[in-house]
Design an enzyme around this catalytic site. Sequence first.
Site, PDB file in Angstrom:
ATOM      1  N   GLN A 124       0.821  -1.195   0.000  1.00  0.00           N
ATOM      2  CA  GLN A 124       0.000   0.000   0.000  1.00  0.00           C
ATOM      3  C   GLN A 124       0.861   1.254   0.000  1.00  0.00           C
ATOM      4  O   GLN A 124       2.069   1.198   0.220  1.00  0.00           O
ATOM      5  CB  GLN A 124      -0.903   0.017   1.235  1.00  0.00           C
ATOM      6  CG  GLN A 124      -0.155  -0.154   2.552  1.00  0.00           C
ATOM      7  CD  GLN A 124      -1.039  -0.695   3.662  1.00  0.00           C
ATOM      8  OE1 GLN A 124      -2.257  -0.592   3.611  1.00  0.00           O
ATOM      9  NE2 GLN A 124      -0.420  -1.284   4.669  1.00  0.00           N
ATOM     10  N   GLU A 159       0.215   0.882  13.491  1.00  0.00           N
ATOM     11  CA  GLU A 159       0.829   2.051  14.136  1.00  0.00           C
ATOM     12  C   GLU A 159       0.978   1.865  15.626  1.00  0.00           C
ATOM     13  O   GLU A 159       1.573   2.709  16.299  1.00  0.00           O
ATOM     14  CB  GLU A 159       0.071   3.336  13.781  1.00  0.00           C
ATOM     15  CG  GLU A 159      -0.953   3.797  14.774  1.00  0.00           C
ATOM     16  CD  GLU A 159      -2.243   3.047  14.599  1.00  0.00           C
ATOM     17  OE1 GLU A 159      -2.202   1.792  14.553  1.00  0.00           O
ATOM     18  OE2 GLU A 159      -3.299   3.697  14.526  1.00  0.00           O
ATOM     19  N   ASP A 214       1.185  -7.745  11.699  1.00  0.00           N
ATOM     20  CA  ASP A 214       0.880  -6.768  10.650  1.00  0.00           C
ATOM     21  C   ASP A 214       1.723  -7.094   9.436  1.00  0.00           C
ATOM     22  O   ASP A 214       2.902  -7.421   9.548  1.00  0.00           O
ATOM     23  CB  ASP A 214       1.159  -5.339  11.134  1.00  0.00           C
ATOM     24  CG  ASP A 214       0.543  -4.310  10.203  1.00  0.00           C
ATOM     25  OD1 ASP A 214      -0.430  -3.651  10.603  1.00  0.00           O
ATOM     26  OD2 ASP A 214       1.032  -4.172   9.059  1.00  0.00           O
ATOM     27  N   ASP A 217       1.399 -12.060   7.370  1.00  0.00           N
ATOM     28  CA  ASP A 217      -0.024 -12.130   7.049  1.00  0.00           C
ATOM     29  C   ASP A 217      -0.742 -12.757   8.242  1.00  0.00           C
ATOM     30  O   ASP A 217      -0.468 -13.904   8.615  1.00  0.00           O
ATOM     31  CB  ASP A 217      -0.182 -12.998   5.795  1.00  0.00           C
ATOM     32  CG  ASP A 217      -1.638 -13.210   5.414  1.00  0.00           C
ATOM     33  OD1 ASP A 217      -2.533 -12.822   6.192  1.00  0.00           O
ATOM     34  OD2 ASP A 217      -1.865 -13.778   4.339  1.00  0.00           O
ATOM     35  N   ASP A 251      -7.906  -5.128  13.309  1.00  0.00           N
ATOM     36  CA  ASP A 251      -7.778  -3.681  13.118  1.00  0.00           C
ATOM     37  C   ASP A 251      -7.238  -3.466  11.697  1.00  0.00           C
ATOM     38  O   ASP A 251      -6.120  -3.022  11.497  1.00  0.00           O
ATOM     39  CB  ASP A 251      -6.788  -3.148  14.174  1.00  0.00           C
ATOM     40  CG  ASP A 251      -6.668  -1.631  14.138  1.00  0.00           C
ATOM     41  OD1 ASP A 251      -7.514  -0.984  13.510  1.00  0.00           O
ATOM     42  OD2 ASP A 251      -5.704  -1.106  14.738  1.00  0.00           O
TER      43      ASP A 251
END
Lengths: 311, 311, 311, 311
Positions: free
Chosen positions: A36, A90, A110, A142, A160
């Site tokens: 991304q 984050e 993550d 993953d 999340d």
Amino acid sequence: MSSNLGKLWFVEDQTEGVSTSLRVDQVLFQGKSEFQEVDVMRTPYGLTLVLDGKIQSCELDEQIYHECLIHPAMLAVEDAKQVFIGGGGEGASAREVLRFKSVERVTMVDIDPVVLRTSKEFLKKHSAGAFESPRMNLVVGDCKAYLEQTTDKYDVIIMDLADPLPDGPCWHLYTKKWFEFLLTRLNPGGVFVTQSGPAGVVAMRDVFTPVHHTLRSVFPAVVPYSAHVLSFSDLYGFNLAYSQAPKKPFGSLTPAEYDAQLSKRLSDPEKIFFLDGLTSTAVATLNKLQRNAIAAETRLITEDTGAFLYV
Amino acid sequence: MSSNLGKLWFVEDQTEGVSTSLRVDQVLFQGKSEFQEVDVMRTPYGLTLVLDGKIQSCELDEQIYHECLIHPAMLAVEDAKQVFIGGGGEGASAREVLRFKSVERVTMVDIDPVVLRTSKEFLKKHSAGAFESPRMNLVVGDCKAYLEQTTDKYDVIIMDLADPLPDGPCWHLYTKKWFEFLLTRLNPGGVFVTQSGPAGVVAMRDVFTPVHHTLRSVFPAVVPYSAHVLSFSDLYGFNLAYSQAPKKPFGSLTPAEYDAQLSKRLSDPEKIFFLDGLTSTAVATLNKLQRNAIAAETRLITEDTGAFLYV
Amino acid sequence: MSSNLGKLWFVEDQTEGVSTSLRVDQVLFQGKSEFQEVDVMRTPYGLTLVLDGKIQSCELDEQIYHECLIHPAMLAVEDAKQVFIGGGGEGASAREVLRFKSVERVTMVDIDPVVLRTSKEFLKKHSAGAFESPRMNLVVGDCKAYLEQTTDKYDVIIMDLADPLPDGPCWHLYTKKWFEFLLTRLNPGGVFVTQSGPAGVVAMRDVFTPVHHTLRSVFPAVVPYSAHVLSFSDLYGFNLAYSQAPKKPFGSLTPAEYDAQLSKRLSDPEKIFFLDGLTSTAVATLNKLQRNAIAAETRLITEDTGAFLYV
Amino acid sequence: MSSNLGKLWFVEDQTEGVSTSLRVDQVLFQGKSEFQEVDVMRTPYGLTLVLDGKIQSCELDEQIYHECLIHPAMLAVEDAKQVFIGGGGEGASAREVLRFKSVERVTMVDIDPVVLRTSKEFLKKHSAGAFESPRMNLVVGDCKAYLEQTTDKYDVIIMDLADPLPDGPCWHLYTKKWFEFLLTRLNPGGVFVTQSGPAGVVAMRDVFTPVHHTLRSVFPAVVPYSAHVLSFSDLYGFNLAYSQAPKKPFGSLTPAEYDAQLSKRLSDPEKIFFLDGLTSTAVATLNKLQRNAIAAETRLITEDTGAFLYV
């Protein structure tokens, strides 16, 4: 220097024909990972993490989102020790989990090392030391593959992740099959919570209600709830799914009982930003439009089709 | 990743109620110097330098602007050796001056060390080695103070500054008094050229025509000219002022004569990007609206008032 | 009432990642015809006609565009009596044609009755009486079908149409086959002119150069030229095609000769807004970038493929 | 017609450096009254009334705002017969008042005939017949002057006005002195309610909390509450002030009790859009941030100074 000269703006499309523009006062990071686009910028909402052009977390009000995502699930399991977070790059979700004294280990998986690295460097306030906690088990990978490769079980599983957009990478993490699998990875009495996209009058049917409906087809009890997150430009929805029918589902505690729970469970109960007992009663109470939309929802998200199945 | 999600945009106000938006693909530098905001970003126009929210120089077409600013002045002085540039921080004006073989020394005085440092780091293509040239005499300082403190004279003086906006820092460098001073710093036969702001149908009276009129009150001959610079969103104006009435003012050479001059004077005449002989005849020919506006102009820019004086 | 509150803006995409925003002070008409969206609004550029989201004609500077489109072609035919306009709905092209005293009849065929009706009602200044002229022959219909159904010939044929966008309705009016047909409909010595899209550094290869190249494959002489039209946010291109090699192609008259022609031919030569003799020499002189792009162009627009054919 | 071509957008500044853009699909009315700019447009939020650049009422969700403004106040007075509305030009507040069977007469005083006329013509769905009701007493005028010139008293007084912006026209209708006056115009047991601006994390201190604080200095009981109104881009605040301490202030009824009240009082209780009993408990429950901000508020809005007075 005149303030009416040119400026840098971040423009986020909300729904068809509606967008929000934020002045960008500083760009701290711009990059493209394997997964991304990752941007960190300073806006009127403070330090802001943007993934693929969607605001994920603003200094201004990320605590609203993260307390809502984490606290009801954590409070639902009396002595939650093992917690799993899918996504949450984050570090703010982990931060909220680690506020709970009972937690022995939070496993956070993550997929994007760029998000993790960037957050550690630029968004220290968001993670507030979570990455350095001895209770933190951070895995870059993953989360689906990770869970499928172990037999570990958890007291609380938290997703999340990005919304299940038709062409997005997270679709398969909102399907009936995946929810059935997660149920097998919860300890007795464990719960699963997932962010569920916007929950306002225009967009609540995009993600919030089909995710709820799909979870309801798998879990014995699911509590949908929502809170206004200004930086997300809408009410924002969550679904808390119980592996066993709860005695006191989220929203049924009195404010005093909820506050007492927080005092008992949190290491720093005095630092609640948003979701105290009184607020929890409002957050757990859907408005009439939301209740109607949930009642009318018939779509199941299935993995086979990668699309909504009307049943 | 969907391309219709949020994006970063640079918005520059042009005239009242008109603005241009450029997608920002990368922010390489954002800073605030003692004098101005300095931004370097990658846009659809390539690497782009922005000062105080106004585009100064885009990879795409900065050569149009800089050839127009520098070449007519340099060609006006047969054997130009000593050249002065006020401003010009990103180095492209110096680059164009240094293409002229006769130049022995270009003294460039820019006030902003942040612009200079940033340009050297991020805009190497703009300066193309100019900062490293043994003929370059770079001074960080106020070009007005610099010139006032020396008795040096120049064959060509170039002002590559921000527009004389009422509240801006450069106003005093466009006044009659300043032009009178500059005239004393030109060698016999020397010329002075200054960028003169937009020259299109809406904005040509803001800077272009009053600067021309003011120069005309000081110099024996002044040639106004303009070229379209896409990244400036308008025709862009220049004024070339001669300390002595020229035999062949800019625009009076035939295309062949102009090209012959370029061949003789430039070290790399084959690299002309825009302003060759044929183009020069168009650039030097104002359109009817511009000629009318210049003919109707009566404002002198005076230092005393810091404002336009109608005479 | 605070001026920094919300406002209405018209946003026009220029090229990829570049857009222009105009404040909208009044919307006089919004509609959707069988062929396109039609808007008339008041902006900082005055009354503005917009078709399918592209500015067609602004009070501010439409005379620049229309004098450039019409005058060179009209002056190319000494005694032009019969003139054909394809498109040109708001009437400004016809207005410019009717300024020429020799004209006996202008046949204007525009396909969109909504554009015609709207222009008559809201843009009276644009047509300036053209629609009421006894010399005007207005036809509502497809100009291609119209020409194919008659054997009429014209001294001047003008195409004032939308750009040949791949999916647009006008593509077939820019093809080699169509140009071959038009050549048969010109009286001896007749000329054809067409607007040819933007002609600036980024967009000149989109329409301007392939249309030129295609015309060159059909007509014995074609003169490309351009002028800056602020409201079109770029240099704008035209191509004037001669059925016979001209003695004095556009651009070869001295300014005095051109002005003399205007004085002789126009009923109101004193009202020239932009394109007088001096201006014509600049307009007819392509800059180096444009000349290079035309020299390098090899694409023919063919009807068969509905796409560019590289040859 | 390509959808990525230019479009018309309405841009509303929210807070410093934050704005919302709505695509404008149709402009039905644009005008400037003696008091304000008035626009009616069709946007993705349906028919939208805009005054001085601020969205007032969107078809999409105006019922959320208007049920919240009107219902709690009306339910607070058992047999409310005489109701006063200051402002409320588009008729939706009156519509909601008239749903209450007990109402004998609603006196609505709006200063702007242009808003009234425009709403009657273009926003019929908003007023839903209210203007034609025999119980409607519509007065075009200044609601302050109107109330000062009569000795009429009301069971419910509603202020549906623009925010008390420092330079706006409505400032004096939010002052302590004015609230003291209104208290004298309430029948025994009567209530006063006023919209109170945004109530979200950034803007809640602008209007919501000082209005609450000022009302608290005058009325024996004041209930602040809020609901998310998507088209207002924030939580939106209200303050309900009681002339006598209420036995059952807004928010203290059980959902069933509230629904029973609606069934008894409304002529069409089945048409509740948003604010049913369950929703009312959430709407009346401020979140922790709002409660903190109200607790910390010390500003009184005074008429003498036309500014906030810190006490």
